[in-house]
Design a protein around this motif. Structure first.
Motif, PDB file in Angstrom:
ATOM      1  N   THR A 190       0.737  -1.076   0.126  1.00  0.00           N
ATOM      2  CA  THR A 190       0.044  -0.041  -0.121  1.00  0.00           C
ATOM      3  C   THR A 190       0.801   1.233   0.023  1.00  0.00           C
ATOM      4  OG1 THR A 190      -0.138   0.137   2.477  1.00  0.00           O
ATOM      5  CG2 THR A 190      -1.735  -1.385   1.458  1.00  0.00           C
ATOM      6  N   PRO A 191       0.346   2.273  -0.484  1.00  0.00           N
ATOM      7  CA  PRO A 191       1.100   3.371  -0.361  1.00  0.00           C
ATOM      8  C   PRO A 191       1.702   3.976   1.039  1.00  0.00           C
ATOM      9  CG  PRO A 191      -0.699   3.805  -1.904  1.00  0.00           C
ATOM     10  CD  PRO A 191      -1.037   2.650  -1.336  1.00  0.00           C
ATOM     11  N   ALA A 192       0.696   3.388   1.969  1.00  0.00           N
ATOM     12  CA  ALA A 192       1.308   3.857   3.477  1.00  0.00           C
ATOM     13  C   ALA A 192       2.431   3.157   3.892  1.00  0.00           C
ATOM     14  CB  ALA A 192      -0.055   3.688   4.263  1.00  0.00           C
ATOM     15  N   ASN A 193       2.224   1.910   3.494  1.00  0.00           N
ATOM     16  CA  ASN A 193       3.383   0.850   3.939  1.00  0.00           C
ATOM     17  C   ASN A 193       4.752   1.456   3.304  1.00  0.00           C
ATOM     18  OD1 ASN A 193       2.011  -0.322   5.721  1.00  0.00           O
ATOM     19  ND2 ASN A 193       1.138  -1.933   4.399  1.00  0.00           N
ATOM     20  N   ARG A 194       4.606   1.597   2.063  1.00  0.00           N
ATOM     21  CA  ARG A 194       5.818   2.049   1.171  1.00  0.00           C
ATOM     22  C   ARG A 194       6.359   3.283   1.880  1.00  0.00           C
ATOM     23  NH1 ARG A 194       6.201   0.700  -5.105  1.00  0.00           N
ATOM     24  NH2 ARG A 194       5.002  -1.094  -5.146  1.00  0.00           N
ATOM     25  N   ALA A 195       5.531   4.164   2.271  1.00  0.00           N
ATOM     26  CA  ALA A 195       6.196   5.541   2.862  1.00  0.00           C
ATOM     27  C   ALA A 195       6.840   4.986   4.144  1.00  0.00           C
ATOM     28  CB  ALA A 195       5.052   6.453   3.018  1.00  0.00           C
ATOM     29  N   ALA A 196       6.121   4.185   4.918  1.00  0.00           N
ATOM     30  CA  ALA A 196       6.718   3.986   6.137  1.00  0.00           C
ATOM     31  C   ALA A 196       7.966   3.193   6.250  1.00  0.00           C
ATOM     32  CB  ALA A 196       5.578   3.250   7.097  1.00  0.00           C
ATOM     33  N   MET A 197       8.181   2.343   5.112  1.00  0.00           N
ATOM     34  CA  MET A 197       9.189   1.634   5.136  1.00  0.00           C
ATOM     35  C   MET A 197      10.075   1.648   3.729  1.00  0.00           C
ATOM     36  SD  MET A 197       7.621  -1.741   6.619  1.00  0.00           S
ATOM     37  CE  MET A 197       5.965  -1.505   6.185  1.00  0.00           C
ATOM     38  N   PRO A 198      10.658   2.671   3.422  1.00  0.00           N
ATOM     39  CA  PRO A 198      11.151   3.249   2.266  1.00  0.00           C
ATOM     40  C   PRO A 198      12.174   2.348   1.862  1.00  0.00           C
ATOM     41  CG  PRO A 198      11.848   4.711   3.877  1.00  0.00           C
ATOM     42  CD  PRO A 198      10.727   3.926   4.463  1.00  0.00           C
ATOM     43  N   LYS A 199      12.773   1.451   2.715  1.00  0.00           N
ATOM     44  CA  LYS A 199      14.026   0.484   2.291  1.00  0.00           C
ATOM     45  C   LYS A 199      13.633  -0.675   2.051  1.00  0.00           C
ATOM     46  CE  LYS A 199      17.561   3.356   5.155  1.00  0.00           C
ATOM     47  NZ  LYS A 199      18.741   3.274   6.001  1.00  0.00           N
ATOM     48  N   ALA A 200      12.474  -1.089   2.494  1.00  0.00           N
ATOM     49  CA  ALA A 200      12.119  -2.237   2.317  1.00  0.00           C
ATOM     50  C   ALA A 200      11.783  -2.698   0.578  1.00  0.00           C
ATOM     51  CB  ALA A 200      10.651  -2.718   2.762  1.00  0.00           C
ATOM     52  N   ASP A 201      11.653  -4.043   0.265  1.00  0.00           N
ATOM     53  CA  ASP A 201      11.195  -4.431  -0.934  1.00  0.00           C
ATOM     54  C   ASP A 201       9.755  -4.708  -1.362  1.00  0.00           C
ATOM     55  OD1 ASP A 201      11.002  -5.405  -3.658  1.00  0.00           O
ATOM     56  OD2 ASP A 201      12.012  -7.328  -3.087  1.00  0.00           O
ATOM     57  N   PRO A 202       9.127  -3.620  -1.740  1.00  0.00           N
ATOM     58  CA  PRO A 202       7.565  -3.796  -1.768  1.00  0.00           C
ATOM     59  C   PRO A 202       7.204  -4.903  -2.960  1.00  0.00           C
ATOM     60  CG  PRO A 202       8.211  -1.820  -2.926  1.00  0.00           C
ATOM     61  CD  PRO A 202       9.208  -2.339  -2.097  1.00  0.00           C
ATOM     62  N   GLY A 203       8.118  -5.299  -3.747  1.00  0.00           N
ATOM     63  CA  GLY A 203       7.632  -6.206  -4.728  1.00  0.00           C
ATOM     64  C   GLY A 203       7.617  -7.570  -4.009  1.00  0.00           C
ATOM     65  N   ALA A 204       8.145  -7.783  -2.980  1.00  0.00           N
ATOM     66  CA  ALA A 204       7.699  -9.101  -2.334  1.00  0.00           C
ATOM     67  C   ALA A 204       6.441  -9.103  -1.537  1.00  0.00           C
ATOM     68  CB  ALA A 204       8.954  -9.590  -1.192  1.00  0.00           C
ATOM     69  N   TRP A 205       5.721  -7.900  -1.270  1.00  0.00           N
ATOM     70  CA  TRP A 205       4.648  -7.851  -0.463  1.00  0.00           C
ATOM     71  C   TRP A 205       3.408  -8.355  -1.412  1.00  0.00           C
ATOM     72  CZ3 TRP A 205       5.500  -2.278   1.332  1.00  0.00           C
ATOM     73  CH2 TRP A 205       6.675  -2.370   1.976  1.00  0.00           C
ATOM     74  N   PRO A 206       2.286  -8.839  -0.874  1.00  0.00           N
ATOM     75  CA  PRO A 206       1.106  -9.198  -1.694  1.00  0.00           C
ATOM     76  C   PRO A 206       0.403  -7.938  -2.018  1.00  0.00           C
ATOM     77  CG  PRO A 206       0.713  -9.588   0.833  1.00  0.00           C
ATOM     78  CD  PRO A 206       2.201  -9.305   0.496  1.00  0.00           C
ATOM     79  N   LYS A 207      -0.042  -7.745  -3.194  1.00  0.00           N
ATOM     80  CA  LYS A 207      -0.867  -6.703  -3.695  1.00  0.00           C
ATOM     81  C   LYS A 207      -2.364  -6.777  -3.098  1.00  0.00           C
ATOM     82  CE  LYS A 207       2.890  -6.061  -6.065  1.00  0.00           C
ATOM     83  NZ  LYS A 207       4.001  -5.314  -5.321  1.00  0.00           N
ATOM     84  N   LEU A 208      -2.899  -5.619  -3.023  1.00  0.00           N
ATOM     85  CA  LEU A 208      -4.176  -5.487  -2.383  1.00  0.00           C
ATOM     86  C   LEU A 208      -5.357  -6.358  -3.235  1.00  0.00           C
ATOM     87  CD1 LEU A 208      -4.660  -1.721  -1.693  1.00  0.00           C
ATOM     88  CD2 LEU A 208      -4.268  -3.534   0.043  1.00  0.00           C
ATOM     89  N   ASP A 209      -5.036  -6.202  -4.741  1.00  0.00           N
ATOM     90  CA  ASP A 209      -6.191  -6.984  -5.346  1.00  0.00           C
ATOM     91  C   ASP A 209      -5.919  -8.460  -5.308  1.00  0.00           C
ATOM     92  OD1 ASP A 209      -3.645  -6.900  -6.831  1.00  0.00           O
ATOM     93  OD2 ASP A 209      -4.612  -6.549  -8.883  1.00  0.00           O
ATOM     94  N   GLU A 210      -4.624  -8.948  -4.944  1.00  0.00           N
ATOM     95  CA  GLU A 210      -4.501 -10.257  -4.921  1.00  0.00           C
ATOM     96  C   GLU A 210      -5.029 -10.827  -3.388  1.00  0.00           C
ATOM     97  OE1 GLU A 210      -0.152 -10.502  -7.070  1.00  0.00           O
ATOM     98  OE2 GLU A 210      -0.110 -10.216  -4.887  1.00  0.00           O
TER      99      GLU A 210
END
Length: 237
Positions: A190-210
């Motif tokens: 989510t945009p909020a999680n990306r903003a809170a964890m800028p050094k993480a790899d969001p590509g590994a996170w499940p997408k909302l639509d999934e």
């Protein structure tokens, strides 16, 4: 796959949030009628489905208020209730020495108590309807793997309660065709999680639509056998 949701009424708590909006959008695309809770009117500013056909927004619903929850489900059941998806909840990340009893109580009410009340009223409505139904709760990965809850013990405890509620209620409703399941997300993209964890790899996170697709399947008549499951939706995280 045909999910069989056309014309079926489904309550979605927390439906105006990021995951909730994804779930509501998918339910609408399947022809469901969505009863969406909204505590504050400003939530609708970010809700992309307001005004769409098949949307019924119930404003001013405090899910921690039991009489309010009873009124919500009485309204939702007026046209026959098929499903209830419980996304509303809260998060807090504090080590235990910084967590007060007030904070624990607040999280308990937001996550466990509201889920319990909504499950209870959904079951009552489905029993009156006599056609069975589907209930889907939202737990969390630390609720299944408590060791991952270090630094957020209160949150972990309340989400573990949601998982236990799901399994217990699934056994209670099985004979009436009321299937109860849950998903347990990891950190979602989510945009909020990306903003809170800028050094993480969001590509590994499940997408909302999934995650939404898993929830909607569990809430559908196409789910003919799955109950009592707390389904991990971790992606590659």
């Amino acid at each position: 796959m045909e999910l069989g949701l056309s014309g079926r009424r489904v309550v979605v708590t927390g439906g105006t949030g990021a995951l909730g909006s994804a779930v509501v959008g998918l339910l609408l695309s399947e022809g469901a009628h969505c009863v969406v809770t909204c505590l504050e009117k400003k939530e609708l500013d970010r809700f992309p489905h307001a005004g769409r056909e098949g949307i019924e927004i119930v404003e001013g619903v405090d899910l921690a208020d039991e009489p309010g929850v009873e009124r919500l489900y009485a309204r939702a059941a007026a046209g026959g209730l098929w499903g209830s998806v419980h996304i509303a909840g809260g998060f807090s990340m504090n080590p235990i020495e910084a967590t007060t009893g007030t904070e624990l109580d607040h999280l308990w009410r937001m996550n466990a108590a509201t889920c319990f009340s909504c499950c209870r009223e959904a079951v009552r409505a489905m029993r009156r309807g006599g056609r069975g139904g589907r209930i889907v709760n939202v737990a969390a990965r630390p609720g299944l793997i408590p060791e991952m809850g270090a630094g957020m013990v209160a949150y972990t405890v309340t989400k573990a309660a949601v998982a236990a509620l799901t399994r217990s209620l699934a056994a209670e409703g099985a004979g009436e065709g009321i299937w109860v399941s849950a998903v347990a997300p990891s950190i979602m993209d989510t945009p909020a999680n990306r903003a809170a964890m800028p050094k993480a790899d969001p590509g590994a996170w499940p997408k909302l639509d999934e995650v939404a697709a898993t929830i909607v399947f569990l809430a559908s008549p196409a789910n003919a056998v799955t109950r009592g499951a707390v389904v991990p939706v971790y992606g590659r995280a």
